[in-house]
Design an enzyme around this catalytic site. Structure first.
Site, mmCIF file in Angstrom:
data_model
loop_
_atom_site.group_PDB
_atom_site.id
_atom_site.type_symbol
_atom_site.label_atom_id
_atom_site.label_comp_id
_atom_site.label_asym_id
_atom_site.label_seq_id
_atom_site.Cartn_x
_atom_site.Cartn_y
_atom_site.Cartn_z
ATOM 1 N N PRO A 124 -46.516 5.906 28.351
ATOM 2 C CA PRO A 124 -45.249 5.693 27.441
ATOM 3 C C PRO A 124 -44.221 6.663 27.749
ATOM 4 O O PRO A 124 -42.913 6.476 27.329
ATOM 5 C CB PRO A 124 -45.939 5.684 26.054
ATOM 6 C CG PRO A 124 -47.269 6.352 26.310
ATOM 7 C CD PRO A 124 -47.718 6.269 27.682
ATOM 8 N N GLU A 139 -54.965 10.810 25.784
ATOM 9 C CA GLU A 139 -53.919 11.169 25.710
ATOM 10 C C GLU A 139 -52.996 11.292 27.102
ATOM 11 O O GLU A 139 -51.955 11.862 27.099
ATOM 12 C CB GLU A 139 -53.720 12.524 24.911
ATOM 13 C CG GLU A 139 -54.243 12.560 23.558
ATOM 14 C CD GLU A 139 -53.380 11.602 22.636
ATOM 15 O OE1 GLU A 139 -52.145 11.561 22.705
ATOM 16 O OE2 GLU A 139 -54.054 10.628 22.039
ATOM 17 N N ARG A 179 -44.568 -11.334 42.527
ATOM 18 C CA ARG A 179 -43.746 -12.435 42.816
ATOM 19 C C ARG A 179 -42.559 -12.042 43.913
ATOM 20 O O ARG A 179 -41.740 -13.347 43.991
ATOM 21 C CB ARG A 179 -43.417 -13.015 41.234
ATOM 22 C CG ARG A 179 -42.632 -12.092 40.653
ATOM 23 C CD ARG A 179 -42.152 -12.768 39.396
ATOM 24 N NE ARG A 179 -41.362 -13.822 39.267
ATOM 25 C CZ ARG A 179 -39.886 -13.752 39.472
ATOM 26 N NH1 ARG A 179 -39.509 -12.721 39.520
ATOM 27 N NH2 ARG A 179 -38.958 -14.785 39.437
ATOM 28 N N ASP A 182 -32.608 -14.397 39.247
ATOM 29 C CA ASP A 182 -33.644 -14.133 38.094
ATOM 30 C C ASP A 182 -32.651 -13.457 37.193
ATOM 31 O O ASP A 182 -31.763 -12.621 37.448
ATOM 32 C CB ASP A 182 -34.720 -13.056 38.689
ATOM 33 C CG ASP A 182 -35.728 -13.678 39.612
ATOM 34 O OD1 ASP A 182 -36.100 -14.780 39.459
ATOM 35 O OD2 ASP A 182 -36.537 -12.862 39.961
#
Ligand code: 6GU
Length: 277
Positions: free
Chosen positions: A92, A119, A161, A176
């Site tokens: 994160p 963590e 993809r 896209d």
């Protein structure tokens, strides 16, 4: 492309056998190896974590299992002819994962993912491998997951993809949403298919008109409407010269105007309520 994933939850990566990524593997376009980090533990409890230096909550993943795992994965990959590995560290606290980064990663021959629980991983592991290969610490959004495995699935699908021959019609990545380098990145508007009437709900007339110009205009207006509602930041990022007269009309209806401070025709920003219209 070769992918290695080192994880304490190999079962979490089962979706890599399914759908687009599964088919790319079956066709030999993607060579995926999932490894159990605990294979590189040598104590009775297969310990992969320990308490953080300096104190604090949670546990930190230990250096030795990761170091031995990555050395082994690298040796195996090089032996089978893979070259130029890059390490992808889901966290994160990483840089945002974007379509632009997906395109960059899709151009590399070998990606090694290190999803962590707890963590995170002892910093020395990342610093050590960063001396040998590019390291991408990536976050998939502003929320906290219990571990990086779901992020590996996300990054893998976005990258797979883009590989040559993986999607049916390879021409269309350019269109896209979020295609890098575009002057406008707009969200797609609504789509419809048969039947023409469902539970009293019909299809916008223009889509049945056969008038390609009007259909393209309607789609563009719907994309502007949806983007203004859900992602105003994308409107503000667009090059003003990317908006034609009809775009500007639609944006005006939606409450947007060029920034009068911006020279000569500023980027679009949301008009304060009641100004203009
Ligand atoms: Cl890559 N990992 C975790 N644990 N949480 C996240 C994330 C990654 N991206 C957003 N939240």
């Amino acid at each position: 492309m070769r992918l290695d994933v080192v994880t304490i939850f190999p079962e979490y990566l089962e979706p890599l056998n399914v759908s687009l990524v599964g088919k790319a593997r079956a066709r030999g376009q993607l060579n995926v190896h999932v490894h159990d980090l605990r294979s590189w533990t040598y104590d009775r409890h297969n310990t992969v974590d320990d308490t953080p230096y300096g104190g604090g909550p949670g546990m930190v993943m230990k250096t030795e299992p990761w170091g031995d795992a990555l050395d082994s994965v690298l040796a195996d990959g090089y032996e089978s002819g893979s070259r130029a590995p890059a390490l992808i560290v889901p966290t994160p606290s990483g840089r945002p994962f974007t379509q632009e980064l997906a395109v960059e990663l899709s151009e590399r021959p070998w990606l090694i993912f290190t999803p962590a629980r707890y963590e995170g991983i002892d910093r020395r592991v990342i610093d050590e491998y960063a001396t040998r290969m590019p390291v991408y610490e990536v976050s998939i959004g502003d929320y906290v997951l219990a571990g990086g495995e779901a992020a590996v699935l996300v990054v893998t699908e976005a990258v797979a993809r883009l590989l040559p021959g993986v999607l049916g019609n390879a021409e269309s990545h350019r269109d896209d949403s979020f295609a890098p380098g575009a002057m406008t990145n707009l969200l797609e508007g609504p789509v419809y298919t048969k039947p023409p009437l469902w539970r009293g709900r019909d299809i916008p007339d223009v889509l049945l008109s056969g008038h390609h110009g009007k259909i393209a205009r309607w789609r563009r207006d719907e994309a502007l409407r949806r983007t203004a509602a859900h992602r105003p930041d994308l409107i503000e990022r667009c090059e003003p010269k990317a908006f034609d007269k009809k775009d500007r009309e639609m944006l005006s209806i939606l409450g947007w105007a060029p920034d009068p401070e911006g020279e000569p025709h500023g980027r679009f920003w949301r008009r304060p309520d009641g100004v203009g219209e």
